[in-house]
Design an enzyme around this catalytic site. Structure first.
Site, short mmCIF file in Angstrom:
data_model
loop_
_atom_site.label_atom_id
_atom_site.label_comp_id
_atom_site.label_asym_id
_atom_site.label_seq_id
_atom_site.Cartn_x
_atom_site.Cartn_y
_atom_site.Cartn_z
N HIS A 158 0.84 -1.19 0.00
CA HIS A 158 0.00 0.00 0.00
C HIS A 158 0.88 1.24 0.00
CE1 HIS A 158 -2.95 -2.96 0.84
NE2 HIS A 158 -3.92 -2.09 0.93
N LYS A 593 -13.34 4.59 7.08
CA LYS A 593 -13.74 5.67 6.18
C LYS A 593 -15.26 5.72 6.05
CE LYS A 593 -12.98 5.56 1.64
NZ LYS A 593 -14.18 6.05 0.90
#
EC number: 4.1.1.31
Length: 931
Positions: A158, A593
């Site tokens: 990532h 999120k």
């Protein structure tokens, strides 16, 4: 600058314990060397400007001094972009060097504890084993635990690791020199030489570009990931296994017992994670497997070569076994000097067979087959055959008075073969469920036009998929035309099947479905695996099919989904063929999120409880895979606490956990740190499994309170992020999200599609952006509102009740502890400067004031519950570490804001963008877990 820049460290540490003096000394030393380097390379003007900016930044941050703000603005606005770049580099390298000194100090303190014979510390294997012994757990029970255990950190690529490998190599050199200085009792001449080496290393670091000129490819990321095997894993995984075996042997009376299975497995997504990354192709997967294989084969060749030089035993001086004699005779080595040295002869033969194996592997890469090598040596068919030859040496040494030799390098190589085989890393495949759906729909439509799979409801899809799973007829045909996406997906899966055929099932043991929502998502992947022979129509699977539940809604539904899935005979057969085990992955990033920090943590906890109950009912063993990031906003925080905070039954001896971005290098780029972090994972898994009885289940009223807090926090978070008019504009203006996309820190796009919608943004850049502007909003927003509402409804005992939750419940305590750290790294003063980037003054004021109020509420609530007067009061070491970073972290933020203004006003140049990218690097280094 050389002394003044680091004076703040001395001031903050005044009166501190002597044990931290070496840290202060190292920081001053590195600061002095860097200061001298800046003066020599860039001149006195840059040297003095750095210090002026630092002092002004301190006044602004510490005293909220408006005059300091104006002075700072004037200083920064007067700088040319070229000068700004040099200032940024100076402050960035302070961060990097401070990190090195801090890591070195951690190692120093651990060694000091060991030398002093102190009680083992939490998180160490010694502590876990001592606790187990105190609880009456003997060697037999420990062996049973390790026989069934799986502990697997999984490296992912990532894009939050912003350092170049070249920079990391220089930093490792500096760390090694500091370590040598610590251990070596140097003469004056040696001390001067050490100082000169450090100066050379710092100068090289200064003259090494911090940023990549080109965007990383997937194979660049593969190479970066392989570095950690060289640094840590190839040596430390076998070492840890051997240490555990020695402990058990001691408990069992001193004689070596049976070897432990290789329960510690290093996994990887790098090269196999296709979710949103179009650059992961069949060719990339094939090359990834090849590079992994080549790296471990090179390691074996090196180690066997060293054994050839070490095991020079003469047969006239020591007896050898018949098997060893036969192995030596087959070596083909006719050198007269080796005739009397059977171990060397045997090892030369093993070395030659390894070389023949490598040659055969490379021939197979080119589509050729190869028998014996030119010298007549046959390649090893698999790692087990190589291990069998090593075992012959081991048994002979053990049986003939040379046990101490057997227990050296030879033992470690044998355990390395158990752990890494001929494949090195267990690689996961991952793809989005939407892609699987489109691929299956295409296959079905081409095989039977009019199927119209897309239009079917969930029940109809399940019926079609169940029928196809047990149908031996393949769907795919070389005579039919498919979409490019379908061809690509099948090619990837065929490549995985090829890897299985060559290197065994452990090379690619897992296939993960991201955005898993329902039964059909699981069956679709199983059907695609059947197309390439990894799943059979008779119900056998060579690979684990793993759902990844990510959003709040999916976490809430995962229990019922898995309940029904495990009841399907077609799918249950696949699970049974994999030993009756089913892995489930839980996503920390997207759930955060989606619903905020508090709700994400709680829904993950509840999902685990639901899954534990479902799997117990179906008599299937559950293994959880935790998709945690580096930052608290993505599930980060101390691994030891996180594992021990799991609900009862969630671990049961097995756990997989992602290691992402900058966290990989901070944990595993140094072998000593790497060993400690591997111990933490093993220790926490052992304690949470064998000592589970010590962890009382939370009181029902705690669960009810957490549900209430979660709902309120969820509403507050969603209200700000998804329901506030103009919030998207505020986010894109007040953070570096746009500029992050230009930084060459990963192969994967930052957004799933070209839109400014928060929903489409990946969780990683979302969190990374909030970290850069020092708000860390995903790690705390909604908590203050939730606590205030809870206490308002219980004015008499609300806080006291929450305090008891904090004391008695590890989950709640860990949640708050992580938030404590996040809030301490945040800075409203710095964040207010980023708010200035929002052109709409009304929007800026409306949203920033709301964020500010919630921030203050979160701190007030947190301190009240934890019984602290200030943040991190209970963790003074971390508090000191974070405070020591502000003097060189804050200026980077201020410079970043000024450069963003220039860049966005169209007055920016390449120097401006380069400066912004450098600040991103420096701020990330200062925060350490920013993404």
């Amino acid at each position: 600058m050389t002394s003044a820049v680091w004076a703040v460290v001395s001031e903050q540490e005044a009166g501190g314990p002597d044990k931290d003096q070496p840290l202060r000394d190292d920081i001053r030393l590195l600061g002095r060397i860097l200061g001298d380097t800046v003066r020599e390379q860039e001149g006195d003007a840059i040297y003095e400007l750095v210090e002026t900016i630092r002092q002004t930044s301190i006044r602004f941050h510490r005293d909220a001094d408006e005059a300091a703000r104006q002075e700072l603005n004037a200083l920064l606005e007067s700088m040319t972009p070229e000068v700004a770049v040099q200032i940024i580099r100076a402050f960035s390298y302070f961060s990097h060097l401070a990190n090195i000194a801090e890591d070195q100090h951690h190692s120093r303190r651990n060694r000091a504890h060991a030398v002093a014979g102190s009680a083992p510390r939490p998180g160490t294997l010694a502590n876990a084993l001592a606790r187990a012994e105190k609880a009456g757990i003997g060697a037999a029970e420990l062996r049973a635990f390790f026989d069934a255990a799986l502990v697997s950190p999984v490296l992912t690529a990532h894009p939050t690791e912003v350092r170049r490998k070249s920079t990391m190599n220089r930093e490792m050199e500096i760390a090694d020199l500091l370590d040598l200085k610590e251990r070596l009792q140097a003469t004056p001449q040696e001390a001067r030489e050490q100082d000169e080496k450090l100066r050379r290393a710092v100068l090289t670091l200064w003259q090494t570009a911090l940023l990549r000129k080109f965007k990383l490819t997937v194979l660049d990321e593969v190479q970066n990931g392989l570095s950690y095997y060289d640094y840590t894993f190839l040596a430390e995984v076998p070492r840890l296994l051997c240490a555990l075996e020695d402990h058990l042997a001691e408990q069992e009376g001193g004689e070596p017992g049976a070897e432990l299975p290789p329960f510690l497995r290093i996994g990887s997504w790098i090269g196999g994670d296709r979710d949103g990354n179009p650059f992961v192709t069949a060719d990339v997967l094939r090359e990834t497997v090849r590079q992994h294989r080549d790296r471990v084969m090179a390691f074996y060749l090196e180690q066997v070569g060293l054994l050839v030089t070490e095991l020079s035993l003469a047969k006239r001086l020591v007896a050898v076994s018949e098997d060893l004699t036969a192995l030596a005779e087959r070596s083909g080595d006719r050198a007269p000097e080796h005739r009397e040295e059977p171990y060397r002869l045997a090892l030369v033969g093993i070395h030659n067979r390894l070389k023949a194996t490598v040659a055969a592997q490379k021939a197979a890469d080119d589509g050729k087959t190869m028998g014996a090598a030119e010298d007549g040596h046959l390649p090893y068919p698999d790692a087990a055959a190589f291990r069998a030859d090593l075992d012959i040496l081991y048994r002979s040494l053990m049986a003939n008075g040379s046990a101490i030799l057997a227990r050296g390098r030879l033992r470690h190589v044998r355990r390395a073969v158990d752990s890494f085989g001929f494949h090195l890393a267990s690689l996961d495949l991952r793809q989005n469920s939407d892609v699987h759906e489109r691929t299956v729909a295409d296959l079905l439509e081409q095989a039977a036009p009019g199927t119209n799979y897309h239009a079917l409801d969930e029940e109809a899809r399940i019926a079609v998929l169940r029928a196809e799973l047990t149908n031996p007829r393949p769907l795919a045909s070389p005579f039919l035309s498919y979409t490019e996406e379908t061809r690509s997906e099948l090619a990837i899966l065929r490549t995985a099947a090829e890897a299985h055929a060559r290197l065994g099932k452990t090379v690619i043991p897992n296939a993960i479905i991201s955005k898993a929502e329902g039964i059909s998502d699981m069956l679709e992947l199983a059907l695609l695996l059947k197309e390439v022979g990894l799943v059979s129509a008779t119900g056998e699977s060579a690979i684990n099919v793993i759902p990844l539940f990510e959003t709040i809604g999916d976490l809430q539904a995962c229990g019922p989904v898995m309940d029904r899935l495990l009841a399907l005979p077609e799918y249950r057969a696949l699970v049974d063929s994999r030993g009756g085990e089913q892995e489930v992955m839980l996503g920390y990033s997207d759930s955060n999120k989606d619903g905020g920090f508090v709700s994400s943590g709680w829904e993950l906890y509840k999902a685990e409880i639901a899954l534990i109950e479902v799997f117990a009912r179906h008599k299937v063993k559950l293994r959880l895979f935790h998709g945690r990031g580096g930052s608290v906003g993505r599930g980060g925080g101390p691994s030891y606490d996180a594992i021990l905070a799991q609900p009862a039954g969630a671990v049961s001896g097995q756990i997989r956990i992602t290691e992402q971005g900058e966290i990989i290098s901070s944990k595993y780029s140094n072998p000593e740190n790497g060993r400690r972090n591997l111990e933490i994972l093993v220790s926490a898994t052992l304690e949470s499994t064998l000592l589970e009885a010590e962890q009382a289940s939370p009181r029902p009223e705690f669960l009810a309170a957490m549900e209430e807090l979660s709902k309120t926090a969820f509403t507050a978070y969603r209200s700000l992020v998804y329901e506030t008019p103009g919030f998207e504009d505020y986010f894109w203006s007040s953070t570096v999200i746009s500029e992050i996309a230009t930084l060459n820190i990963g192969s994967r796009p930052a957004s799933r599609n070209k839109t400014r919608a928060i929903e489409a943004l990946r969780a990683i850049p979302w969190v990374f952006s909030w970290s850069q502007c020092r708000l860390m909003l995903p790690g705390w927003y909604g908590f203050g509102t939730a606590i205030a509402a809870f206490v308002e409804a219980r004015p008499v005992d609300g806080i006291a009740f929450l305090q008891s939750m904090y004391r008695e419940w590890p989950f709640f305590r860990t949640l708050l502890s992580n938030m404590d750290m996040v809030l301490s790294k945040s800075s409203l003063a710095v964040a207010s400067r980023y708010a200035e980037l929002v052109p709409d003054e009304e929007l800026r004021t409306r949203i920033f004031s709301r964020i500010s109020a919630e921030y203050q509420s979160a701190i007030t609530s947190l301190l009240a519950i934890m019984g602290q007067k200030k943040l991190l009061e209970a963790n003074p070491l971390l508090d000191r570490s974070i405070r020591n970073r502000f003097p060189y972290l804050d200026p980077l933020n201020h410079i970043q804001v000024e450069l963003l203004k220039l860049h966005r006003s169209d007055a920016g140049s390449d120097h401006v963008l380069h400066g912004i990218q450098l600040t991103i690097n420096g701020i990330s280094a200062g925060l350490r877990n920013s993404g």
